[in-house]
Design a protein around this motif. Sequence first.
Motif, PDB file in Angstrom:
ATOM      1  N   LEU A  39       0.836  -1.190   0.000  1.00 18.90           N
ATOM      2  CA  LEU A  39       0.000   0.000   0.000  1.00 18.90           C
ATOM      3  C   LEU A  39       0.876   1.248   0.000  1.00 18.90           C
ATOM      4  N   PRO A  40       0.346   2.378  -0.509  1.00 16.68           N
ATOM      5  CA  PRO A  40       1.143   3.618  -0.520  1.00 16.68           C
ATOM      6  C   PRO A  40       1.568   4.028   0.882  1.00 16.68           C
ATOM      7  N   GLN A  41       2.831   4.412   1.018  1.00 12.65           N
ATOM      8  CA  GLN A  41       3.360   4.968   2.269  1.00 12.65           C
ATOM      9  C   GLN A  41       3.242   6.487   2.161  1.00 12.65           C
ATOM     10  N   ARG A  42       2.134   7.005   2.603  1.00 14.55           N
ATOM     11  CA  ARG A  42       1.812   8.410   2.333  1.00 14.55           C
ATOM     12  C   ARG A  42       2.603   9.374   3.218  1.00 14.55           C
ATOM     13  N   GLN A  43       2.930  10.497   2.610  1.00 15.74           N
ATOM     14  CA  GLN A  43       3.557  11.606   3.319  1.00 15.74           C
ATOM     15  C   GLN A  43       3.191  12.883   2.575  1.00 15.74           C
ATOM     16  N   TRP A  44       3.324  14.016   3.251  1.00 16.30           N
ATOM     17  CA  TRP A  44       3.041  15.280   2.588  1.00 16.30           C
ATOM     18  C   TRP A  44       4.225  15.635   1.704  1.00 16.30           C
ATOM     19  N   LEU A  45       3.932  15.946   0.450  1.00 15.08           N
ATOM     20  CA  LEU A  45       5.013  16.233  -0.494  1.00 15.08           C
ATOM     21  C   LEU A  45       4.570  17.272  -1.514  1.00 15.08           C
ATOM     22  N   ASN A  46       5.565  17.926  -2.099  1.00 12.98           N
ATOM     23  CA  ASN A  46       5.336  18.888  -3.169  1.00 12.98           C
ATOM     24  C   ASN A  46       5.450  18.147  -4.500  1.00 12.98           C
ATOM     25  N   ILE A  47       4.400  18.184  -5.308  1.00 15.80           N
ATOM     26  CA  ILE A  47       4.395  17.426  -6.557  1.00 15.80           C
ATOM     27  C   ILE A  47       5.520  17.881  -7.485  1.00 15.80           C
ATOM     28  N   ALA A  65      19.525  12.892 -17.544  1.00 19.00           N
ATOM     29  CA  ALA A  65      20.735  12.069 -17.491  1.00 19.00           C
ATOM     30  C   ALA A  65      20.660  10.924 -18.503  1.00 19.00           C
ATOM     31  N   GLU A  66      19.501  10.263 -18.602  1.00 19.70           N
ATOM     32  CA  GLU A  66      19.380   9.113 -19.494  1.00 19.70           C
ATOM     33  C   GLU A  66      19.418   9.517 -20.968  1.00 19.70           C
ATOM     34  N   SER A  67      18.978  10.727 -21.268  1.00 15.73           N
ATOM     35  CA  SER A  67      18.992  11.188 -22.658  1.00 15.73           C
ATOM     36  C   SER A  67      20.251  11.965 -22.997  1.00 15.73           C
ATOM     37  N   SER A  68      21.163  12.068 -22.033  1.00 13.58           N
ATOM     38  CA  SER A  68      22.413  12.835 -22.203  1.00 13.58           C
ATOM     39  C   SER A  68      22.130  14.275 -22.628  1.00 13.58           C
ATOM     40  N   GLY A  69      21.009  14.800 -22.157  1.00 16.40           N
ATOM     41  CA  GLY A  69      20.659  16.183 -22.442  1.00 16.40           C
ATOM     42  C   GLY A  69      20.133  16.434 -23.839  1.00 16.40           C
ATOM     43  N   SER A  70      19.876  15.378 -24.619  1.00 12.63           N
ATOM     44  CA  SER A  70      19.430  15.567 -26.000  1.00 12.63           C
ATOM     45  C   SER A  70      17.930  15.860 -26.113  1.00 12.63           C
ATOM     46  N   VAL A  71      17.186  15.658 -25.019  1.00 11.69           N
ATOM     47  CA  VAL A  71      15.754  15.956 -25.000  1.00 11.69           C
ATOM     48  C   VAL A  71      15.526  17.188 -24.127  1.00 11.69           C
ATOM     49  N   THR A  72      14.849  18.188 -24.676  1.00 13.47           N
ATOM     50  CA  THR A  72      14.528  19.400 -23.921  1.00 13.47           C
ATOM     51  C   THR A  72      13.380  19.120 -22.964  1.00 13.47           C
ATOM     52  N   LEU A  73      13.517  19.572 -21.731  1.00 14.39           N
ATOM     53  CA  LEU A  73      12.465  19.427 -20.723  1.00 14.39           C
ATOM     54  C   LEU A  73      11.913  20.813 -20.419  1.00 14.39           C
ATOM     55  N   THR A  74      10.631  21.015 -20.736  1.00 13.47           N
ATOM     56  CA  THR A  74       9.981  22.302 -20.536  1.00 13.47           C
ATOM     57  C   THR A  74       9.031  22.199 -19.355  1.00 13.47           C
ATOM     58  N   ARG A  75       9.174  23.126 -18.394  1.00 21.67           N
ATOM     59  CA  ARG A  75       8.307  23.131 -17.218  1.00 21.67           C
ATOM     60  C   ARG A  75       7.219  24.182 -17.368  1.00 21.67           C
ATOM     61  N   ASP A  76       6.006  23.818 -16.973  1.00 19.60           N
ATOM     62  CA  ASP A  76       4.885  24.758 -16.921  1.00 19.60           C
ATOM     63  C   ASP A  76       4.112  24.435 -15.652  1.00 19.60           C
ATOM     64  N   TYR A  77       4.644  24.923 -14.531  1.00 12.35           N
ATOM     65  CA  TYR A  77       4.119  24.551 -13.221  1.00 12.35           C
ATOM     66  C   TYR A  77       3.177  25.625 -12.675  1.00 12.35           C
ATOM     67  N   ASP A  78       2.202  25.164 -11.895  1.00 12.59           N
ATOM     68  CA  ASP A  78       1.355  26.053 -11.101  1.00 12.59           C
ATOM     69  C   ASP A  78       1.896  26.028  -9.676  1.00 12.59           C
ATOM     70  N   PRO A  79       2.609  27.076  -9.255  1.00  7.72           N
ATOM     71  CA  PRO A  79       3.249  27.038  -7.935  1.00  7.72           C
ATOM     72  C   PRO A  79       2.266  27.094  -6.775  1.00  7.72           C
ATOM     73  N   SER A  80       0.993  27.372  -7.045  1.00  7.29           N
ATOM     74  CA  SER A  80       0.012  27.484  -5.961  1.00  7.29           C
ATOM     75  C   SER A  80      -0.561  26.135  -5.538  1.00  7.29           C
ATOM     76  N   ILE A  81      -0.180  25.046  -6.206  1.00  4.88           N
ATOM     77  CA  ILE A  81      -0.734  23.731  -5.862  1.00  4.88           C
ATOM     78  C   ILE A  81      -0.289  23.342  -4.453  1.00  4.88           C
ATOM     79  N   PRO A  82      -1.237  22.995  -3.566  1.00 10.75           N
ATOM     80  CA  PRO A  82      -0.867  22.599  -2.202  1.00 10.75           C
ATOM     81  C   PRO A  82      -0.129  21.257  -2.196  1.00 10.75           C
ATOM     82  N   ASP A  83       0.432  20.929  -1.043  1.00 11.28           N
ATOM     83  CA  ASP A  83       1.105  19.642  -0.904  1.00 11.28           C
ATOM     84  C   ASP A  83       0.101  18.494  -1.032  1.00 11.28           C
ATOM     85  N   LEU A  84       0.597  17.385  -1.556  1.00 12.39           N
ATOM     86  CA  LEU A  84      -0.200  16.159  -1.696  1.00 12.39           C
ATOM     87  C   LEU A  84       0.150  15.191  -0.582  1.00 12.39           C
ATOM     88  N   ASN A  85      -0.837  14.421  -0.146  1.00 15.26           N
ATOM     89  CA  ASN A  85      -0.576  13.337   0.791  1.00 15.26           C
ATOM     90  C   ASN A  85      -0.485  12.054  -0.023  1.00 15.26           C
TER      91      ASN A  85
END
Length: 357
Positions: free
Chosen positions: A191-199, A212-232
């Motif tokens: 079963l999930p071992q729940r804890q409060w965490l930031n997604i 690391a696995e792509s040796s930097g050849s794949v661009t990773l673009t972030r589009d985060y909503d910083p207001s999301i509360p912590d998840l349990n």
Amino acid sequence: MSTGDLHKPLLDSLSTAIILVDGELRLRHMNPAAEALLAVSCERTLGEPLTQFFFESSETPGQLKSAAEQANHYTKRHAEWQLLTGGQITVDYTVTPFGEASGLVIEIQPIDRLLRISREEMLTSSQETTRNLVRGMAHEIKNPLGGIRGAAQLLARELPGSDLQEYTGVIIDEADRLRNLVDRMLGPNQLPQRQWLNIHEVLERVATIIKAESSGSVTLTRDYDPSIPDLNADKEQLIQALLNIARNAMQALLESGTEAPDIRLVTRIQRRYTIGRHHHPLVCRIDIVDNGPGIPQDILKNIFYPMISGRADGTGLGLTISQHLIHQHQGLIECDSEPGQTRFSLYLPMEAQHAEV
């Protein structure tokens, strides 16, 4: 005052979307529910042709005019409306002659939400059935594997030379490989071992591994909503679920030779969201989007089942495990794919104390 004008207050009080048009399909009235559904204003569009609001097919205007001229009514189910303001909706609608000027009443019921609930229930039920089948098969496979492995070990001790022991070693290794494969098909059984965490900490961990696995050849673009509360939630299980999806995206991009390969990580909050038949006041949505070749349509509907893979050397277990891990958090994963964009959307219910955030 016309008959239609007399009925407008009543129509405006209804939650069902209602449109009134004349015999030339020009808008006479649209109640607030229809305005919200079509994202248009009745006041600004009064007198405009109905075809200014949506497109279903080239035959639709003719069918509506025929209904007005002959005073016939008809109903259409699961009609796909392309809104000219943008977007698409699936509706059931009924056309009824009305008034003295060959007018029509169009009663519209959006069914996108009902279709999604039905699809999610079918997916959940099918996957649970598949999982029970896999459990039964695993039991039947692992028992004789244990006997085969044990017999090979006993035989190895009795053999006179190391030459023949090489073959018993093959038997033992293959028995272990099959046992590990069965264990992977079953997925984690704790079963999930729940804890409060930031997604976003989870997503950054996944992004670091993919970089690391792509040796930097794949661009990773972030589009985060910083207001999301912590998840349990269980941090390691979420990392595994997201990593399986992101790794599939990376492999698809690299193997297809996609130009400017990119994976977008998106987070959003959705309020009053339904997963299956359970209503959640607040849900965290995580999208993993890549610009690769897309998933073949013939396997898209079955992509979460075990042993289904679009890659020649794929095991078809990663997405099955991810869906199981998210199910353990009362969530769901959906997939939408076309050439140039594949989107996996993960929905994770938030705790009730965050509902008013």
